[in-house]
Scaffold this active site. Structure first.
Site, PDB file in Angstrom:
ATOM      1  N   GLU A 397       0.861  -1.190   0.000  1.00 40.90           N
ATOM      2  CA  GLU A 397       0.000   0.000   0.000  1.00 40.90           C
ATOM      3  C   GLU A 397       0.899   1.241   0.000  1.00 40.90           C
ATOM      4  O   GLU A 397       0.933   2.015   0.952  1.00 40.90           O
ATOM      5  CB  GLU A 397      -0.921  -0.038   1.222  1.00 40.90           C
ATOM      6  CG  GLU A 397      -1.800  -1.280   1.262  1.00 40.90           C
ATOM      7  CD  GLU A 397      -2.631  -1.391   2.539  1.00 40.90           C
ATOM      8  OE1 GLU A 397      -2.591  -0.451   3.365  1.00 40.90           O
ATOM      9  OE2 GLU A 397      -3.306  -2.425   2.707  1.00 40.90           O
ATOM     10  N   SER A 398       1.613   1.411  -1.078  1.00 37.68           N
ATOM     11  CA  SER A 398       2.658   2.429  -1.155  1.00 37.68           C
ATOM     12  C   SER A 398       2.109   3.748  -1.701  1.00 37.68           C
ATOM     13  O   SER A 398       2.367   4.110  -2.850  1.00 37.68           O
ATOM     14  CB  SER A 398       3.808   1.926  -2.033  1.00 37.68           C
ATOM     15  OG  SER A 398       4.285   0.686  -1.574  1.00 37.68           O
ATOM     16  N   ALA A 463      27.378  43.540  24.609  1.00 37.24           N
ATOM     17  CA  ALA A 463      26.364  44.240  23.814  1.00 37.24           C
ATOM     18  C   ALA A 463      24.967  43.744  24.188  1.00 37.24           C
ATOM     19  O   ALA A 463      24.031  44.540  24.363  1.00 37.24           O
ATOM     20  CB  ALA A 463      26.631  44.033  22.325  1.00 37.24           C
ATOM     21  N   CYS A 550      -3.161  34.972  10.039  1.00 39.23           N
ATOM     22  CA  CYS A 550      -2.973  35.753  11.268  1.00 39.23           C
ATOM     23  C   CYS A 550      -2.584  34.821  12.408  1.00 39.23           C
ATOM     24  O   CYS A 550      -3.268  34.731  13.428  1.00 39.23           O
ATOM     25  CB  CYS A 550      -4.246  36.518  11.606  1.00 39.23           C
ATOM     26  SG  CYS A 550      -4.728  37.703  10.342  1.00 39.23           S
ATOM     27  N   TYR A 593      -0.864  13.478   1.124  1.00 37.25           N
ATOM     28  CA  TYR A 593      -1.416  13.938   2.408  1.00 37.25           C
ATOM     29  C   TYR A 593      -1.682  15.440   2.502  1.00 37.25           C
ATOM     30  O   TYR A 593      -2.646  15.843   3.164  1.00 37.25           O
ATOM     31  CB  TYR A 593      -0.514  13.522   3.591  1.00 37.25           C
ATOM     32  CG  TYR A 593      -0.401  12.036   3.765  1.00 37.25           C
ATOM     33  CD1 TYR A 593      -1.490  11.285   4.214  1.00 37.25           C
ATOM     34  CD2 TYR A 593       0.770  11.363   3.456  1.00 37.25           C
ATOM     35  CE1 TYR A 593      -1.399   9.910   4.349  1.00 37.25           C
ATOM     36  CE2 TYR A 593       0.871   9.992   3.590  1.00 37.25           C
ATOM     37  CZ  TYR A 593      -0.221   9.267   4.042  1.00 37.25           C
ATOM     38  OH  TYR A 593      -0.133   7.911   4.168  1.00 37.25           O
TER      39      TYR A 593
END
Length: 743
Positions: A397-398, A463, A550, A593
């Site tokens: 099931e590749s 600094a 956002c 996906y």
């Protein structure tokens, strides 16, 4: 005296500022060599011979295109990414320039384009076909070379990408070698049943996932429709439903079982495997299934053993361990009397996302298709020969390995910004120091002393300490904003003077990470991201990508190779970049996906889509289908809003407000103004509902222009998209997809 007051009284710099437009070299900061100061204030361009030495080959190496992209993607002599649709068998004249596809898709119809807004998904069915054929060829070669006495026939798990044309293409391209489908839910089962009606009758329809009575009834019905359906038990309780419903419907089922193996791999993709995995039966439960089937006279229905040890299996050694363990269970089931025929090794065939061919991370694998197939065949053959068991049909099931390469996401960088402090004049620096507290002034003295001693790392520490002390003073109200700006300028100067890298730019991209790259946000999955053009130019900036949402997570700040920024080309604020037009980036290997997982965060829908096939025409490709992305109305409907009612509400509010605004005019003038204004607002609102949620180009709604349209407004049409098979005259299509309606 505060530094700002000192500057104002001195009347040397503009009131309210502590820095000016001098050479940026604060004389008071001594101890840094003059050459270092000069280098800090202006980064010289490389010599002409070095600047012109950049080449497409160097870009290919920089972005590892030959690693993750082979054999389907390369950098051509024009400095653009090219597609090799037939993999290693692609002839030179068959290569497709990716930039030409983007231009065809996005250019206005008036100049022969399709007028599709970005972002854009480019689907390449020729690549999909080649992936299927390559997988089949790898197993065929391994079976022949090892004298294996059965055959391979795979299935595609539709959860990887359920898009209609992807699934239909796989069934069509896989028909010659009996390639089937795997479903994990009722909707997936329905689409798989429908598609396989046009496929090879011997192709498997593997039914995985949790099942209720309706799911099992559908699977049994599929068998009644002469589809080669296998019901794979994920839980022991499902067996009772299968037995009861098959007897009720008088349909003899073919039953499989998913086994929980002890073998598993580490990392994210292996977390659902092993004894504590989400799915599957233990050996005790499998023995119970055998006993129950034997009691009801259905042991002959038990024909398939399935397992899954996780996606992106990193090495063939781990693969062989899992397959060997499953083969032992298979042989034991044969001994117990089950009518075993098929060993389904599940998913796990990985792809090389970063081009390293390494088995040490989730981003790569240490094998190719041939090595994968050979490891499977050898492991099964070894166990079966030792137990004198007939070799089973091999199934896999590749999904990831089949569909990842065929889809490319294209998006535009619209601007680039960098946080940069202003430079300081010598007087401004002195005023800044005079305004500090004793502790802060001590930090400054330590800073200059460290610089004079050449202790540059200590310089950075002092600094940072000075900067933090100023932040604390600001929070206490002791110093003003001008001091914060001044200390930022000083610290930036110090960093440049001692050779700290240039600040990373933020490239703002017309994209939603949550919609189009959800695996990056959710699990930290990295994908190759590359400029698709200008690769004959030296990239001159480092950047991260910030999307439109956002949300602070809406950014891509990790890249293949372990980099936290990406080398990119300089662009202007509008994305033009030295007259080069838009700056396009491509995300590759995202065909599995990403589309299925993407949601509507911030109500950004999916991208536009074009389907492109290799052609022998002048441009070496043909767009066979094009579909614009979901409109604002479409994504609003997903969340159960009603755009038509929303439009009417806003239109009614516009009528009320414009009537109030024009109440002081003369009657005739008022009626004309009211009519034109209402029509303009209605037109703009209608366009906004119809347009995609992403940033628009020059075609975006202009209220001023809308007021000149003659007093009407527009409703959008319901076109589903462009199908070249039905309409080859794209360039002559009307520019506007609106139906004019009088107000």
């Amino acid at each position: 005296m505060p530094a700002l007051a000192c500057c104002v009284d001195a009347a040397v710099v503009p009131p309210g500022y502590v820095f000016g437009d001098g050479d940026g070299s604060p004389v008071g900061f001594t101890g840094v060599p003059t050459a270092t100061i000069a280098a800090a204030n202006s980064i010289p361009a490389p010599p002409a011979d070095v600047a012109t030495a950049w080449s497409p080959d160097l870009s290919a190496a920089l972005y590892r295109v030959d690693g993750w992209g082979a054999p389907y993607f390369a950098v051509n002599n024009s400095g653009n990414i090219s597609v090799r649709p037939h993999g290693g068998d692609t002839l030179p004249h068959q290569e497709i320039d990716l930039l030409k596809i983007v231009k065809k898709a996005s250019d206005p119809k008036s100049v022969g384009g399709l007028g599709l807004p970005l972002p854009l998904i480019i689907r390449l069915p020729d690549v999909l076909k080649n992936r299927l054929e390559s997988l089949q060829s790898a197993f065929d070669f391994a079976i022949q070379s090892q004298s294996y006495d059965s055959h391979y026939q795979g299935v595609y798990p539709v959860k990887c990408n359920q898009e209609r044309f992807v699934v239909e293409d796989i069934v069509k391209f896989g028909s010659p070698f009996r390639f089937g489908l795997e479903a994990g839910s009722k909707p997936e089962l329905l689409l798989a049943m429908s598609c396989l009606c046009k496929g090879n009758p011997d192709a498997f329809l593997v039914c995985n996932g949790f099942k209720d009575a309706e799911y099992i009834s559908l699977a049994l019905l599929a068998r009644k429709l002469a589809l080669n359906t296998v019901i794979v038990l994920e839980q022991e309780e499902e067996l009772d439903l299968v037995i009861a419903l098959s007897q009720k419907l008088s349909i003899r089922p073919v039953i499989g079982v998913r086994a929980k193996l002890r073998t598993k791999h580490s990392g994210h993709f292996g977390s659902t495997s092993g004894e504590k995995g989400k799915f599957g039966l233990t050996t005790t439960q499998i023995l119970s299934v055998v006993k129950k089937l034997e009691q009801v006279g259905m042991l002959d229905c038990f024909q398939l053993l399935h397992f899954h040890i996780g996606s992106q299996i990193p090495s063939t050694g781990l693969l062989a361990d899992g397959v060997g363990e499953a083969a032992q269970i298979y042989s034991e089931l044969v001994r117990l009397g089950a009518n075993m025929q098929v060993l389904d090794i599940g998913g796990g065939l990985g792809i090389d996302y970063d081009g390293t061919q390494s088995g040490d991370s989730d981003l790569s694998v240490a094998y190719g298709l041939g090595e994968y197939a050979l490891a499977v065949v050898q492991a099964v053959k070894f166990v079966c020969d030792r137990k004198n068991i007939k070799h089973p049909v091999l199934c896999s099931e590749s999904g990831r390995a089949i569909v990842s390469h065929h889809s490319i996401l294209i998006f535009e960088a619209v601007s680039a910004t960098v946080s940069k402090a202003a430079t300081m004049t010598p007087l401004a620096l002195q005023c800044f120091v005079d305004g500090l507290t004793d502790d802060a002034r001590a930090d400054y003295r330590n800073l200059t002393s460290a610089a004079m001693r050449g202790e540059y790392e200590t310089c950075l520490l002092y600094a940072d300490q000075l900067k933090q002390r100023c932040v604390d003073l600001f929070r206490d109200g002791t110093i003003g904003m001008e001091h914060l700006a001044a200390v930022d300028a000083l610290c930036e100067f110090v960093g440049k003077a001692i050779g700290v890298a240039e600040p990373v730019k933020t490239y703002h991209v017309n994209l939603s990470v949550f919609t189009s790259v959800p695996d990056f946000w959710g699990i930290g999955q990295l994908f190759p991201i590359v400029p698709i053009h200008r690769l004959d130019e030296r990239p001159g900036a480092r950047g991260i990508l910030s999307d439109l949402t956002c949300d602070s997570d809406g950014k891509i700040n990790k890249f293949i190779g372990g980099e936290e920024s990406l080398l990119l080309h300089e662009i202007e604020g509008n994305g033009g970049g030295n007259g080069n037009g838009p700056y396009y980036l491509g995300m590759f290997l995202g065909g599995a996906y990403e589309e299925a997982l993407g949601g509507v965060h911030n109500l950004f829908g999916g991208p536009s889509v074009v389907r492109v096939s290799q052609s022998d025409g002048p441009h070496s490709f043909a767009v066979t289908r094009a579909t614009p992305g979901p409109s604002c109305s479409d994504v609003l409907r997903v969340m159960h809003h009603e755009p038509e009612l929303m439009f009417e509400t806003l239109k009614h509010r516009a009528e009320e407000m414009m009537y109030d605004d024009s109440s002081d005019d003369g009657e005739s003038s008022m009626d004309h103004h009211h009519h034109r204004g209402n029509a303009a607002v209605a037109s703009c609102l209608a366009r906004s509902f119809h347009n995609m949620p992403y940033l628009a180009g020059a075609s975006s709604c202009s209220l001023t222009a809308a007021m000149d349209n003659g007093g009407g407004f527009y409703y959008c049409s319901d076109e589903d998209g462009y199908d070249a098979a039905a309409d080859s005259a794209v360039a002559s299509a009307e520019d506007e997809q609106w139906s004019y309606v009088c107000a």
